[in-house]
Design a protein around this motif. Structure first.
Motif, PDB file in Angstrom:
ATOM      1  N   MET A   1       1.334  -1.597   0.180  1.00 15.03           N
ATOM      2  CA  MET A   1      -0.353   0.084   0.330  1.00 15.03           C
ATOM      3  C   MET A   1       1.026   1.105   0.016  1.00 15.03           C
ATOM      4  N   GLU A   2       1.786   2.111   0.932  1.00  7.93           N
ATOM      5  CA  GLU A   2       2.567   2.138   1.129  1.00  7.93           C
ATOM      6  C   GLU A   2       3.741   2.939  -0.375  1.00  7.93           C
ATOM      7  N   GLU A   3       3.467   1.883  -1.158  1.00 12.57           N
ATOM      8  CA  GLU A   3       4.764   1.885  -2.118  1.00 12.57           C
ATOM      9  C   GLU A   3       3.317   2.476  -3.457  1.00 12.57           C
ATOM     10  N   THR A   4       2.342   1.751  -3.257  1.00 13.04           N
ATOM     11  CA  THR A   4       1.423   3.087  -3.844  1.00 13.04           C
ATOM     12  C   THR A   4       0.972   3.923  -4.188  1.00 13.04           C
ATOM     13  N   GLN A   5       1.477   5.060  -2.808  1.00 16.52           N
ATOM     14  CA  GLN A   5       1.257   5.968  -2.743  1.00 16.52           C
ATOM     15  C   GLN A   5       2.319   6.516  -3.057  1.00 16.52           C
ATOM     16  N   ASN A   6       3.596   6.301  -2.240  1.00 18.57           N
ATOM     17  CA  ASN A   6       4.655   6.637  -3.044  1.00 18.57           C
ATOM     18  C   ASN A   6       4.635   6.411  -4.634  1.00 18.57           C
ATOM     19  N   GLN A   7       4.101   5.855  -5.212  1.00 12.42           N
ATOM     20  CA  GLN A   7       4.269   5.933  -6.321  1.00 12.42           C
ATOM     21  C   GLN A   7       3.496   6.882  -6.970  1.00 12.42           C
ATOM     22  N   ARG A   8       2.410   7.104  -6.840  1.00 16.44           N
ATOM     23  CA  ARG A   8       1.204   8.415  -6.970  1.00 16.44           C
ATOM     24  C   ARG A   8       2.094   9.145  -6.758  1.00 16.44           C
ATOM     25  N   ALA A   9       2.767   9.873  -5.499  1.00 18.65           N
ATOM     26  CA  ALA A   9       2.858  10.930  -5.267  1.00 18.65           C
ATOM     27  C   ALA A   9       4.316  11.496  -6.640  1.00 18.65           C
ATOM     28  N   VAL A  10       5.187  10.867  -6.712  1.00 16.64           N
ATOM     29  CA  VAL A  10       5.957  11.030  -7.456  1.00 16.64           C
ATOM     30  C   VAL A  10       5.499  11.369  -9.175  1.00 16.64           C
ATOM     31  N   THR A  11       4.144  10.587  -9.173  1.00 14.32           N
ATOM     32  CA  THR A  11       3.289  11.191 -10.840  1.00 14.32           C
ATOM     33  C   THR A  11       2.795  12.310 -10.485  1.00 14.32           C
ATOM     34  N   ILE A  12       2.238  11.868  -9.011  1.00 17.64           N
ATOM     35  CA  ILE A  12       1.892  13.769  -8.788  1.00 17.64           C
ATOM     36  C   ILE A  12       2.868  15.092  -8.691  1.00 17.64           C
ATOM     37  N   LEU A  13       4.249  14.852  -8.585  1.00 14.40           N
ATOM     38  CA  LEU A  13       5.109  15.705  -8.145  1.00 14.40           C
ATOM     39  C   LEU A  13       5.722  16.196  -9.486  1.00 14.40           C
ATOM     40  N   TYR A  14       6.014  14.948 -10.189  1.00 17.02           N
ATOM     41  CA  TYR A  14       5.687  15.131 -12.200  1.00 17.02           C
ATOM     42  C   TYR A  14       4.896  16.508 -12.887  1.00 17.02           C
ATOM     43  N   GLU A  15       3.817  16.102 -12.783  1.00 20.21           N
ATOM     44  CA  GLU A  15       2.819  16.585 -12.705  1.00 20.21           C
ATOM     45  C   GLU A  15       2.376  18.515 -12.436  1.00 20.21           C
ATOM     46  N   ALA A  16       3.162  18.574 -11.191  1.00 19.05           N
ATOM     47  CA  ALA A  16       3.339  19.696 -10.766  1.00 19.05           C
ATOM     48  C   ALA A  16       3.926  20.108 -11.037  1.00 19.05           C
ATOM     49  N   LEU A  17       4.862  19.262 -11.423  1.00 19.89           N
ATOM     50  CA  LEU A  17       6.573  20.210 -11.698  1.00 19.89           C
ATOM     51  C   LEU A  17       6.491  21.266 -13.413  1.00 19.89           C
ATOM     52  N   ARG A  18       5.131  20.317 -14.709  1.00 20.01           N
ATOM     53  CA  ARG A  18       5.143  20.753 -15.407  1.00 20.01           C
ATOM     54  C   ARG A  18       3.775  21.848 -15.661  1.00 20.01           C
TER      55      ARG A  18
END
Length: 150
Positions: free
Chosen positions: A1-18
């Motif tokens: 579960m934690e791994e999925t949340q971390n992966q989702r957070a990184v995806t959100i980070l790159y979208e926020a940077l864009r």
């Protein structure tokens, strides 16, 4: 579960940077983020984005591969027009905040996990080995290589 949340957070980070969404980026990163860079000094694009100093030559990080290894999320991408390949290793703390980022530009990255293996001849002797668990797709001989131990 934690791994999925971390992966989702990184995806959100790159979208926020864009989208240059500083509030979202700041919400995902620790205020004392530990950043480590390996590559040409002129290619410190992520640091420029994170500090808001990017004025010209905006570099867009578009993830092509995302791999979760425990509390670390590895993200790989490239920009063919600039002949740049990159790998980011984002490390999360127990509360889901990114505390470390390692950035590799035009560098072949091999990730290993340090472990112990008991010698079958004697249970008192322990040897250490590094088993490769991930390798970046950028493996040309013309770029330096580095081993990241988790």
């Amino acid at each position: 579960m934690e791994e999925t949340q971390n992966q989702r957070a990184v995806t959100i980070l790159y979208e926020a940077l864009r989208n240059r969404d500083a509030n979202t980026v700041h919400g995902l990163l620790a205020s004392d983020l530990d950043w480590w860079f390996h590559g040409p000094p002129s290619h410190q694009f992520m640091m420029s984005l994170l500090t808001g100093t990017t004025l010209h030559n905006f570099f867009e990080f578009i993830p092509q591969t995302v791999v979760v290894l425990g509390s670390t999320v590895l993200v790989e991408g490239s920009n063919q027009e600039r002949s740049i390949s990159w790998v980011h290793a984002w490390t999360f703390n127990a509360t889901g905040v990114i505390t470390h980022v390692r950035e590799y530009i035009n560098t072949s990255v091999t990730v290993t996990q340090l472990g112990d293996r008991t010698n079958t001849l004697s249970s008192e002797i322990t040897t250490f080995h590094c088993a490769p668990i991930w390798k970046s797709s950028h493996t040309e001989n013309s770029v330096p290589g580095i081993v990241l131990v988790l």
